[in-house]
Design a protein around this motif. Structure first.
Motif, PDB file in Angstrom:
ATOM      1  N   ASP A   1     -35.029  10.894   7.699  1.00 38.40           N
ATOM      2  CA  ASP A   1     -34.850   9.441   7.701  1.00 38.40           C
ATOM      3  C   ASP A   1     -33.410   9.025   7.426  1.00 38.40           C
ATOM      4  O   ASP A   1     -33.048   7.859   7.564  1.00 38.40           O
ATOM      5  N   GLY A   2     -32.543   9.973   7.022  1.00 43.69           N
ATOM      6  CA  GLY A   2     -31.121   9.696   6.852  1.00 43.69           C
ATOM      7  C   GLY A   2     -30.720   9.082   5.529  1.00 43.69           C
ATOM      8  O   GLY A   2     -29.540   8.798   5.304  1.00 43.69           O
TER       9      GLY A   2
ATOM     10  N   CYS B   1     -35.717  17.439   3.130  1.00 40.35           N
ATOM     11  CA  CYS B   1     -36.901  16.581   3.115  1.00 40.35           C
ATOM     12  C   CYS B   1     -36.511  15.148   2.761  1.00 40.35           C
ATOM     13  O   CYS B   1     -35.481  14.890   2.142  1.00 40.35           O
ATOM     14  N   ASN B   2     -37.365  14.215   3.142  1.00 41.52           N
ATOM     15  CA  ASN B   2     -37.152  12.818   2.798  1.00 41.52           C
ATOM     16  C   ASN B   2     -37.313  12.605   1.292  1.00 41.52           C
ATOM     17  O   ASN B   2     -38.113  13.282   0.637  1.00 41.52           O
ATOM     18  N   VAL B   3     -36.578  11.664   0.753  1.00 46.90           N
ATOM     19  CA  VAL B   3     -36.631  11.387  -0.685  1.00 46.90           C
ATOM     20  C   VAL B   3     -38.033  10.976  -1.105  1.00 46.90           C
ATOM     21  O   VAL B   3     -38.509  11.361  -2.183  1.00 46.90           O
ATOM     22  N   THR B   4     -38.728  10.213  -0.285  1.00 49.58           N
ATOM     23  CA  THR B   4     -40.088   9.779  -0.632  1.00 49.58           C
ATOM     24  C   THR B   4     -41.030  10.968  -0.785  1.00 49.58           C
ATOM     25  O   THR B   4     -41.895  10.973  -1.668  1.00 49.58           O
TER      26      THR B   4
ATOM     27  N   VAL C   1     -43.590  11.009   6.595  1.00 52.48           N
ATOM     28  CA  VAL C   1     -42.827  11.277   5.372  1.00 52.48           C
ATOM     29  C   VAL C   1     -42.585  12.775   5.209  1.00 52.48           C
ATOM     30  O   VAL C   1     -41.609  13.198   4.591  1.00 52.48           O
ATOM     31  N   CYS C   2     -43.473  13.609   5.778  1.00 52.28           N
ATOM     32  CA  CYS C   2     -43.384  15.070   5.626  1.00 52.28           C
ATOM     33  C   CYS C   2     -42.442  15.727   6.627  1.00 52.28           C
ATOM     34  O   CYS C   2     -42.252  16.949   6.571  1.00 52.28           O
TER      35      CYS C   2
END
Length: 279
Positions: free
Chosen positions: A93-94, A154-157, A128-129
């Motif tokens: 997601d950056g 990986c995304n922070v979430t 999200v994964c």
């Protein structure tokens, strides 16, 4: 910025030995072969024979189970976020952790509700994964794909969910992990193994036994990447993890999609069927 450019040039892969033994410098061929190699690594599953015996194993107690399934507070999510390094490499997601820290007053409630819902239902938005895999060189020279360590961005979430599970579970690990396991447990170190080995070799050299002794060196190559998910699920059940936590852990693994970052460009995505994320 200059250091980043220098690092990118140093890490750029100009040639690689293919599985056929042929040396390749064609960028398109290397990119395709890299994708095929890691798809084979993460997508080839082998049957695992699980022990269904009734042997005694340490399990989580009621206090540990209650701690794992308790409602997620906004403060808990905030504390985990603030414990992250601000400028870690972002996921697909950056967004780096610094973004969530700076704008917590604006997005904090939404992030908290997302994590809270995940812990209540054991699942969340599969996007999200999504994961980007970067290949870090293991040594000074890289001749084959095995000379790279696949690290997951990986995304922070997603990290918020996994880190909350870790922080809740950490105080109880000593009770369910064998004392012979010397990594990933607070107060234990991989260096302990080297000390034990030196003591064993010293004892063998000094031993006057007529039959002598033998030491086996086991090479657990890419152990992370070959973890069987069915075995993992069975192990969590045997350790009496709460069903919702098992669902949350397995969802994070089975719902992911991986994309290889090869010399700065992304390959097509693929869905793994085994392995654990590193990094």
């Amino acid at each position: 910025m200059i250091k980043s450019i220098i690092r990118q040039k140093r890490n750029k892969i100009h040639g690689i030995q293919l599985q056929s033994g042929e040396w390749c410098t064609d960028p398109d061929v290397m990119r395709t072969e890299a994708l095929n190699f890691f798809k084979e690594l993460f997508c080839s599953n082998q049957p695992v024979v699980n022990s269904n015996g009734e042997e005694d194993v340490a399990t989580l107690d009621e206090n540990a189970i209650a701690e794992l399934v308790k409602p997620v507070s906004k403060k808990e999510v905030h504390d985990v976020l603030m414990s992250m390094k601000s400028y870690k490499a972002p996921g697909p997601d950056g967004f780096q952790p610094i973004f969530f820290k700076l704008f917590w007053d604006v997005i904090g409630d939404d992030i908290w509700k997302f994590v809270q819902s995940a812990f209540e239902h054991g699942e969340y938005d599969p996007k999200v994964c999504e994961t980007i895999i970067v290949l870090l060189p293991k040594g000074d020279s890289q001749n084959t794909f095995k000379d790279f360590r696949p690290i997951s961005l990986c995304n922070v979430t997603y990290k918020l969910i996994s880190k909350i599970i870790v922080s809740r579970l950490q105080p109880f690990l000593d009770g369910i992990i064998s004392p012979l396991q010397n990594s990933f447990i607070p107060g234990r170190s991989t260096k302990d193994n080297a000390i034990v080995l030196q003591e064993v070799l010293h004892f063998m050299r000094k031993s006057k036994r007529k039959k002598g002794g033998m030491v086996f060196k086991l090479d657990l190559e890419k152990a992370y990447d070959r973890v069987n998910w069915n075995f993992l699920r069975d192990t969590l059940i045997k350790l009496k993890f709460p069903p919702v936590i098992i669902s949350l852990i397995m969802f994070g693994l089975s719902s992911s999609s991986n994309t290889i970052l090869w010399n700065g460009s992304k390959t097509e995505a693929f869905t793994p069927v085994r392995g654990l994320r590193q990094g």
